[in-house]
Motif scaffolding. Structure first.
Motif, mmCIF file in Angstrom:
data_model
loop_
_atom_site.group_PDB
_atom_site.id
_atom_site.type_symbol
_atom_site.label_atom_id
_atom_site.label_comp_id
_atom_site.label_asym_id
_atom_site.label_seq_id
_atom_site.Cartn_x
_atom_site.Cartn_y
_atom_site.Cartn_z
ATOM 1 N N UNK A 53 17.056 41.744 -2.649
ATOM 2 C CA UNK A 53 17.520 41.509 -4.019
ATOM 3 C C UNK A 53 16.375 41.642 -4.993
ATOM 4 N N UNK A 54 16.504 40.967 -6.122
ATOM 5 C CA UNK A 54 15.490 41.042 -7.162
ATOM 6 C C UNK A 54 14.213 40.299 -6.819
ATOM 7 N N UNK A 55 14.330 39.223 -6.070
ATOM 8 C CA UNK A 55 13.172 38.406 -5.693
ATOM 9 C C UNK A 55 13.234 38.113 -4.195
ATOM 10 N N UNK A 56 12.074 38.031 -3.528
ATOM 11 C CA UNK A 56 12.105 37.694 -2.107
ATOM 12 C C UNK A 56 12.555 36.249 -1.889
ATOM 13 N N UNK A 57 13.340 36.040 -0.831
ATOM 14 C CA UNK A 57 13.802 34.710 -0.452
ATOM 15 C C UNK A 57 13.157 34.378 0.882
ATOM 16 N N UNK A 58 12.453 33.253 0.935
ATOM 17 C CA UNK A 58 11.770 32.809 2.144
ATOM 18 C C UNK A 58 12.540 31.638 2.740
ATOM 19 N N UNK A 59 12.873 31.738 4.035
ATOM 20 C CA UNK A 59 13.630 30.691 4.710
ATOM 21 C C UNK A 59 12.878 30.270 5.961
ATOM 22 N N UNK A 60 12.661 28.976 6.114
ATOM 23 C CA UNK A 60 11.999 28.465 7.319
ATOM 24 C C UNK A 60 12.929 28.558 8.517
ATOM 25 N N UNK A 61 12.338 28.783 9.663
ATOM 26 C CA UNK A 61 13.098 28.771 10.903
ATOM 27 C C UNK A 61 13.496 30.156 11.363
ATOM 28 N N UNK A 62 14.083 30.232 12.533
ATOM 29 C CA UNK A 62 14.419 31.527 13.118
ATOM 30 C C UNK A 62 15.574 32.215 12.389
ATOM 31 N N UNK A 63 15.651 33.520 12.594
ATOM 32 C CA UNK A 63 16.713 34.342 12.008
ATOM 33 C C UNK A 63 18.071 33.940 12.558
ATOM 34 N N UNK A 64 18.141 33.672 13.860
ATOM 35 C CA UNK A 64 19.385 33.246 14.502
ATOM 36 C C UNK A 64 19.114 32.025 15.361
ATOM 37 N N UNK A 65 20.108 31.200 15.520
ATOM 38 C CA UNK A 65 20.012 30.053 16.413
ATOM 39 C C UNK A 65 20.497 30.491 17.792
ATOM 40 N N UNK A 66 19.653 30.333 18.782
ATOM 41 C CA UNK A 66 19.989 30.756 20.129
ATOM 42 C C UNK A 66 19.208 29.910 21.129
ATOM 43 N N UNK A 67 19.673 29.858 22.361
ATOM 44 C CA UNK A 67 18.975 29.082 23.388
ATOM 45 C C UNK A 67 17.809 29.853 23.975
ATOM 46 N N UNK A 68 17.884 31.179 23.952
ATOM 47 C CA UNK A 68 16.801 32.011 24.451
ATOM 48 C C UNK A 68 16.228 32.814 23.293
ATOM 49 N N UNK A 69 14.951 33.159 23.420
ATOM 50 C CA UNK A 69 14.310 33.877 22.337
ATOM 51 C C UNK A 69 13.158 34.707 22.860
ATOM 52 N N UNK A 70 12.595 35.508 21.990
ATOM 53 C CA UNK A 70 11.446 36.337 22.310
ATOM 54 C C UNK A 70 10.214 35.443 22.391
ATOM 55 N N UNK A 71 9.706 35.260 23.607
ATOM 56 C CA UNK A 71 8.556 34.385 23.819
ATOM 57 C C UNK A 71 7.246 35.159 23.839
ATOM 58 N N UNK A 72 7.332 36.447 24.064
ATOM 59 C CA UNK A 72 6.155 37.296 24.107
ATOM 60 C C UNK A 72 6.589 38.733 24.319
#
Length: 107
Positions: free
Chosen positions: A55-74
Motif C-alpha cells: 500500500x502507501x505505507x509499509x505495515x510492520x507486524x510482529x510474529x510469524x506470517x502464519x500460525x502453524x505447529x511446524x516451521x522453517x527451523x533452518x
C-alpha cells in the motif's frame, strides 16, 4: 542448479549435541564436495516481523506470517547437477539433522 533444502521442525534450536556433531560432519563433507552454497539455522518464529509494503505505507507486524505447529527451523542451499542429486544430498541432510526437509529448486 541450486536447491533450497528447508529443515522442518516444531521447535527452534532443538538439536542435541549429537545431532549438531552429525550436522557439522555432514556440512564439512558437502563443503569438501563443492556442493555447499550457504546454510543457517533460524530463530523461533515468534521473533519474526512481517512487512507488507503493497500500500502507501509499509505495515510492520510482529510474529510469524502464519500460525502453524511446524516451521522453517533452518536451511541449506546446495549446488547439484539435477533434482535427483539434490534429493540424495537432502536425504543425507535429513538423516544427519534428524528432521524432515523440503527440497525446492531456485528459478
Amino acid at each position: 542448479m541450486q536447491y533450497l533444502v528447508s529443515v522442518i521442525d516444531d521447535r527452534s534450536n532443538s538439536a542435541t549435541p549429537a545431532e549438531m556433531a552429525a550436522i557439522d560432519a555432514f556440512n564439512e563433507r558437502v563443503q569438501a564436495a563443492g556442493q555447499w552454497v550457504f546454510a543457517g539455522g533460524l530463530a523461533d518464529p515468534s521473533t519474526a516481523t512481517v512487512i507488507d509494503n503493497r500500500g502507501g505505507e509499509p505495515v510492520f507486524t510482529d510474529g510469524p506470517f502464519v500460525e502453524t505447529k511446524e516451521f522453517l527451523a533452518g536451511f541449506w542451499v546446495f549446488e547439484a547437477p539435477d533434482l535427483d542429486a539434490a534429493l540424495k544430498i537432502a536425504a543425507e541432510g535429513s538423516k544427519h539433522c534428524n528432521r524432515r526437509v523440503e527440497v525446492r529448486p531456485f528459478l
